[in-house]
Each structure stands twice: as C-alpha cells, then as structure tokens.
Design a protein around this motif. Sequence first.
Motif, PDB file in Angstrom:
ATOM      1  N   GLU A 111      40.441  39.724  44.213  1.00  0.00           N
ATOM      2  CA  GLU A 111      39.565  38.740  43.576  1.00  0.00           C
ATOM      3  C   GLU A 111      38.693  39.355  42.497  1.00  0.00           C
ATOM      4  N   ILE A 112      39.169  40.432  41.880  1.00  0.00           N
ATOM      5  CA  ILE A 112      38.394  41.017  40.787  1.00  0.00           C
ATOM      6  C   ILE A 112      38.965  40.502  39.480  1.00  0.00           C
ATOM      7  N   THR A 113      38.120  39.885  38.692  1.00  0.00           N
ATOM      8  CA  THR A 113      38.590  39.363  37.415  1.00  0.00           C
ATOM      9  C   THR A 113      37.821  40.021  36.288  1.00  0.00           C
ATOM     10  N   SER A 162      31.694  34.350  47.285  1.00  0.00           N
ATOM     11  CA  SER A 162      32.368  34.335  45.990  1.00  0.00           C
ATOM     12  C   SER A 162      31.970  35.571  45.216  1.00  0.00           C
ATOM     13  N   TRP A 163      32.871  36.021  44.355  1.00  0.00           N
ATOM     14  CA  TRP A 163      32.558  37.166  43.497  1.00  0.00           C
ATOM     15  C   TRP A 163      32.217  36.694  42.084  1.00  0.00           C
ATOM     16  N   SER A 164      32.231  35.402  41.878  1.00  0.00           N
ATOM     17  CA  SER A 164      32.015  34.901  40.530  1.00  0.00           C
ATOM     18  C   SER A 164      30.564  34.483  40.354  1.00  0.00           C
ATOM     19  N   ASP A 167      31.684  37.841  34.370  1.00  0.00           N
ATOM     20  CA  ASP A 167      31.445  36.780  35.348  1.00  0.00           C
ATOM     21  C   ASP A 167      31.626  37.311  36.756  1.00  0.00           C
ATOM     22  N   ASN A 168      32.449  38.357  36.882  1.00  0.00           N
ATOM     23  CA  ASN A 168      32.766  38.890  38.203  1.00  0.00           C
ATOM     24  C   ASN A 168      31.778  39.989  38.578  1.00  0.00           C
ATOM     25  N   GLU A 189      39.081  33.366  30.767  1.00  0.00           N
ATOM     26  CA  GLU A 189      39.604  33.885  32.029  1.00  0.00           C
ATOM     27  C   GLU A 189      40.593  35.011  31.796  1.00  0.00           C
TER      28      GLU A 189
END
Lengths: 775, 145
Positions: A65-67, A185-187, A125-126, A57
Amino acid sequence: MQFAVLGGFVLAAFAPLLHRWFGERTGWVLALLPGALLLWLLGQLPTVVAGETLVFEQAWVPGLEITLTFLLDGLSLLFALLISGIGVLVLIYASGYLKGHPDLVRFHVVILAFMMSMLGLVLADNLVSLFVFWELTSITSYLLIGFNHTDLEARKSALQGLFVTVGGGLALLAGLILLALAGDSWSLQELTGRGELLRGHDLYLPILLCLLAGAFTKSAQFPFHFWLPNAMAAPTPVSAYLHSATMVKAGVYLLARLSPALGGTPAWEAWLCLIGALTMLTGAFLALRHTNIKKLLAYSTVMALGTLTLLLGIGSEQAMVAFATFLLAHSLYKGALFMVAGILDHETGTKDIALMGGLRRVMPVTALCAAVAALSLGGVIPLFGFVAKELLFAAAWEGGWRDLLLPATLIAAILTLAAAAIVGIRPFFGERRELPRDPHEGPGTMLLGPVLLAGLSLLLGLWPGAAEGLVAATASSVGGAPVAASLYLWHGINGPLLLSLVSLALGLLLFRHWARWRAALRPLEPLIQRGPEALYFRLMDALVEVAEWQTRLLQNGYMRNYLVMMLLVLVGLTGVTLFARHELHLAVALDVQLHEALVVGLMVAGAVMACVLRARLAAVASVGVMGFCIALTFVLFSAPDLGITQLLVETLTVILLILVLFRLPRFARLSSPLERVRDLVVAAATGGLMTLLILQVVSIDPFSSISDYMVANSQPLGHGHNIVNVILVDFRALDTLGEMFVLALAAIGVFAMLRFHAGEYETRDRQARGEVVDD
Amino acid sequence: MIRSGTLILHVAARLLMPLQLLFSVFLLLRGHDEPGGGFIAGLVASGAFALYLFAFGPRATRQMLRVAPQDLIGLGLCLGVISALPAWWQGQPFLTAQWWTIPWIDFKFSTPLIFDIGVYLVVQGSVLIAVLALMEGDSEEVSHD
C-alpha cells in the motif's frame, strides 16, 4: 508531476556532466527545471483556488500500500510555489556567490536533490513516501551545512543538525505508523477525512506526541531550536533556501497538513500554543544577542517558526488565514534578507553588523532591497509583512489563551522590529568603517533574488488581494473546510493596529539602545550557555562514553570472550523461553543403529581431543573429524546436498585454518584453571540446552510445516527435482540474494583486514618488547 | 611456512584442477534436479584453485585466474540482480522465475540458472579473496627473510 520530481534527481546525478558543458552557467541551466515547475504550478493556481484538489496517482509498492501519489491542494501548492520559485533564485544566486568555488558541482548536485526531496515531501499523499522524502531532506541538509567540509565548525554543526532532525525523524516514523494503524489508511487524503475517529482513538496522545517530536525537531522549535543558528555554517544560498524558506518549514507543513485530522483537541492546542509561544519568544529574544548577521536572521527565523506553530495551535479560521499569510510573507522577506546578508558577507568580508556602516552609497540596490525586506520583517506599513502581522495580532486577540498569547506576540513583535531595524538600517547608514574588503555593489546574479523577493513583498503589501486566492485555498486545506479570506492593508483603526503602533515605537526605542541592551544581557550569558544545547552536548558525550564502555566490555578483541557472551545470551534467552513458556516433554525413544552410534562416538571423540590436545594442527584435525562426521550424518539421513556442502566447507575451513595458524603468535598465556572451569560450565550449559531443545522439538508438533508445500510444488512450480536448490534459487531467491551480498561484504572485510593490517605490526612490536600476547 | 614446489603436489594439481573445475560446472548445471547447485559448485571450484595455489603459489594462481577475485564477486552480484529483472519487465513480482526453452539443443534456460551462476561466482570469489590474501601475506614475509 512524479516524472518531474524524480527526473530532478536524475538531473542532479547528471550535474557534473552539465558542468563540463556549461561551466559557470550550469546554475542557469539547472534552474530551468524548477523554473518550468514554477510556471506549471502557477498554471494550476486557478483550479486549486477554485477549491479543487488535484491528485496524481502513481503506484510504487502496491503489495504494501505504498504509493507515490501526489496531492496538490492549497497548502501543498503554496509550499511547492515557494520551493520552486525561491529554488530558481537560489540557483542563480549561488552561481554568483560560489563563483569559482572548486566544489560548485557538489553544491549543485546536493541542492537539486534537496529541492526535489522537499517538493516530494510537500506533495506526497502516502505516509511512507512522505517519510522517505522527509529523511532525504535531512540528509541533503546535512551535506549542505557541512559543505565547507574542511571547517571543523561546519562539520560539527552539520552533524548536530543531522542528529537532531533524524532523531526526531525516528519519532516521526513511529508516529506515522501509529497514525496509519489508528486511521486504517496510509493516505493523507483519507486520514484527514477521519478526524473524528482519530481524535477519539486510544492511541491519539502517543500519535500526537511522536508527530510533534518529529515536527518540532525539524522546525527548530524550543527546546530543539539550537541547531538552526548553528546551521548557519552553511554557505549563504543554503541558509536562504533551506534554513529560512523551505526545509525548516517542513515540520510546520506536517502539522498544518495533519491539523484537520488531529487538531482542535485540548492537547493539540496546549502543546502547539505553549511550544510555539516559547519558541517565538526565545527566537526573538536571542536574536538581539548577536551581531553576526546570519545568526541574527536565524534566530528571527526561529521566532517565525514559533509563530507559525502558535497559529496552528490557535486553530481558528482567523488563525488559518494568518498562518498562510505569515508563511508566504516570511518566505519572501527572509529569503531576500539572507541573500542580502550573503551579498554583504561576499563584498565586505565580514558577517559582523557592528563593523558595517554607511554602505548605502556603495551598494544602493542592496541597501534598497534590505530596507524593503526589513520593513516587511518588522511588519511596517505598507509591506506584506504588515498585513501578516495584523492578522497575527487579530488571531491572538480572538483565539483562546488570549491573556497569555497576546502579550507574548506583542513582545515578539517589538523584538523583531528591533532586529529588522538592525539588519535593514545598521549596515547601510551612519559612518563608513574599516572593513576587511573594499565593498562594491553585488553582481547581477546575486541581486536578482533580493530584488524580486523584496519587490514581491512590496507588491503584495500594496495589493494584498492578489494573494487572497492562494491564502484562502491554503487556509481551507489547513482548516479542513472552506475558509474565506479577505486581505486588506488598511483595516481601520482597531486593536491590532494599536498593537502595531506600540510595537513600532518600542522596537525603534530598543534599536536605538541596541548596544546597551546587549551589555545588559551579558550577565544572562551563563544561563544561556546552560540551555538545551548544553544538554545536547552532554547527551552526545554520554552516548560516546556508553559506547566505549560497552565496546570494552563486549568487543574487547578476545575471541573467547565473544564466544562466552554469545553463548550465555543464547542459553539465557532460549532457556528462559523453554522453561517458562513450555512444559518439558521428553519422549525419548532411542532406536539407534550401530553405524549411527559409531558416527556419534567419533564426533564426541573429536570434540574431546580438540579440547585436550596442545598442538594446534592436531586440534584443527580433530575439529575436522567432527565436521566430517556431521556431513556423514547428513548423508545417513538422506540430505545429500547438505552433506556435500558440509564436506566442502569443512575442507576449505581446514585449508583456511592452516593458512591462518602460521600467522598466529605462540600462546604466551594459557587460561587459568578458574577460567577453564568457567568455560566448561558455559559449554556444558550450551550443550545441555541444545540437547533438551532438540528432544523437545521432536516431541511437539505445534504447527504444520512448510516443507510439505515445498515438496509438492518444487517440480510443478520450480521445474526442478532438487528441492534444496529450488528453494535457494527460486522460492527463497530474495533471501539468497541478500546472503550473496552478505558474503561479498564479509569477503571485502576479510580482504581489508588482511591487506591493511595495522594491528599486526602492533602485536609484533609488543611481542618484541616481551609483553604478554595471547590469542 | 608453506613450501611450494614438491613434485607430487605439482603433478596432482596440474591433473586434478581441470577435472575439479569441470566437475564444478557439472554440479552447477545439474543442480536444479540432482544434488549440486551454485553454492556447492562454487566451493568445489574454489577448492580446485586452492589446490593450485598450494602447489604453485599466489602469483601463478593470479596469472591463471586472469580476473581478480573481487571482480568475480562483482560479476556474481550483477548476475543475481540481473536475474531479477525479466520478471519485473513482465510486471510480475520481483524475482519470479522465468523459463525459456532453447529449441535446437533442447535446453531449458531460466532466470534461476542465471541466479545460480551468480551464487557460484560470488562463493568462488569470496573464498579466493581470503585464501589469496592469506597466502600473499605469507609470501611477503618469506621475501623479507
């Protein structure tokens, strides 16, 4: 993990420095990074094979919400291993292939950046970070295809690849956003768990079509396949890496990644099977038209990409296993074959297979590698390619649409076998022929890659169990549920084996009659010429034509036309909104003081004078009067900051205008009466509309203004009494920062225009010739 | 064509320019509480240089400026970006204002001030670039004649 990938970009930036230190050996030094990554990834193999998903992570833009979270499951591990493993080999290979090339530094910078983008793409993942890495691979690919930038063909091909993949990228962006909205979700990890929700969603079809457009352009599926063979203008290490083993598989990767979330519906099956089969046949069929070894291999890559899409479309467990196996097998043998093609090109000076022959005596190692890799490509026992092909047949046999897919797969296998024989046998056996260069065995740096990759193809063929774990883990992440895979070289005598034998026999027959086959295809040439690529060119031409037309119409260099156009658009849009969406409330309560009336009167007088006066300087002065009156209005209504600013801007405008006026030519032609009437109408409409708008704004109050907040918080939060300034440098500092950059850009534009004024001489020339010149 | 060299203009420019520049700095520093600020101050300063330019011509102005206007723009943009960094360092959202009181002289130093100085320089550089380029184009023509 993130550290390694982002560090790779930094390393790419430092490649020029490393060149100064290590010179020719820089390739080896740079290969340390992907090498270390490869070892680390191999270390994770047991964990992933055990069915675990490793998550790393990392926040990036938490507010949106950008990872930058990385995900390591079977699918991404398989891709990451290929990217880093073949990456090492390609870096070493290139140090031989591009030895002494003046732009080797540039190659290293871009290929390393590509490597890291590709790793980021398969690990992300994003959705947003996935898209960013996706576009980065398109851009680096563009730079690599156009590496020989003095070559017109290379530049054209690079641009074509960029347009096609980035055009698809736009569709992909839309698709990803819709996907995130539908799945909430963005994931990717969360989205793959919400398959039921997504498949039943109203937006399912738009999402699917957008994502398919992105994936199909990237992975060169029909009808976008044409860019890939053209991309062979790139140096061979690039073709071996980007255009066979990694980048072109990005589209397939995305489909595989989203298959648990979106797969299994009739639409998914129909699109993927149909396009996949079509691509497979197109690639296999067109490959045999070419005697250029790189083009031939490129079309066979198109065929392989089609096969992978097809397998995803079938979607059975068997197909998932076949997908993973075929992917691995293809990357190994195609990487090796491209490197062999590079050696041949490097040593003989030509890419034309028809010119080569009997080279096995002078380059035995290359010949051996080529033979092994080609056998794997053809799917001949006991190579890993055979295992993959058996699984492919089995998947087509058992899946839906069998009557359509099985013959298609068989035809593709026959054609591929012929292509494999051409690449593996033709250059090395038969008579020696005259070649542009006297061929020798390739240098060790260039042989390392093919030897290792071909060796792996053979090793995994003899002992397919070694790849079982990775294949099963990959198939599980594509299928969304644990899949068991058992790979054998010998399945016993069954349907797929018989198909293999048929394809072997017919393929060899086709190889014997290759020349006749090509001659037979020649009448089809006009049809192929009118393929999708012709459409692409027509589209590009049309784009240029439309651009020229609209430039002539809208940006013809006449200030007055720009003004008319802008004002008409303003009046049109605002007017429609005002009259159609709102009722006109005109609560006019005039309470005018004498001094206010005086200021307004001055303003009107200034405007009228500016229109009527013939002398320019006087006109400028009248406009100035208007400006100063506006400043005065600001002061009267207690906005001293605005007043001061307006005053200063007005002063500087007058200075600038005076400087500019001296450089302007005399008015040679004044507007005709008709044009004046037109201008008057436009001006009156604009003025009238603005008046109505302001009266309307005064009389309605639909929402609470933000200024109360600013007034209340300026002192406690911003530590300043001047609200305007606090807004500029604190509350809205980001806007101001943006405006600073705009101002700087504008200044650079002005500077460039005044310093490099080609146009001015042209105007002077035209004046000298007595032609009409106006403002 | 603009002729430089009248006595009144020379004297006025010599006397007024330092005052104008001082005034611009004054506007810049007090801008957070009273009318003023980086944008206005930048305009005043470029007005001062424009006056000098009209009196003594572009070459003398460039000599007096010592730095190219392009560099002023660059420096201003750098200051603008730099002022965003301390908040980042503190883990706060981008561009959040930071305030420090300098004890001995009772002066409040802050990132908005750095930012405002950046605005000041960018505005000044942009106006000067245009004015100087226009004037120099003219003087080239003069030298042709």
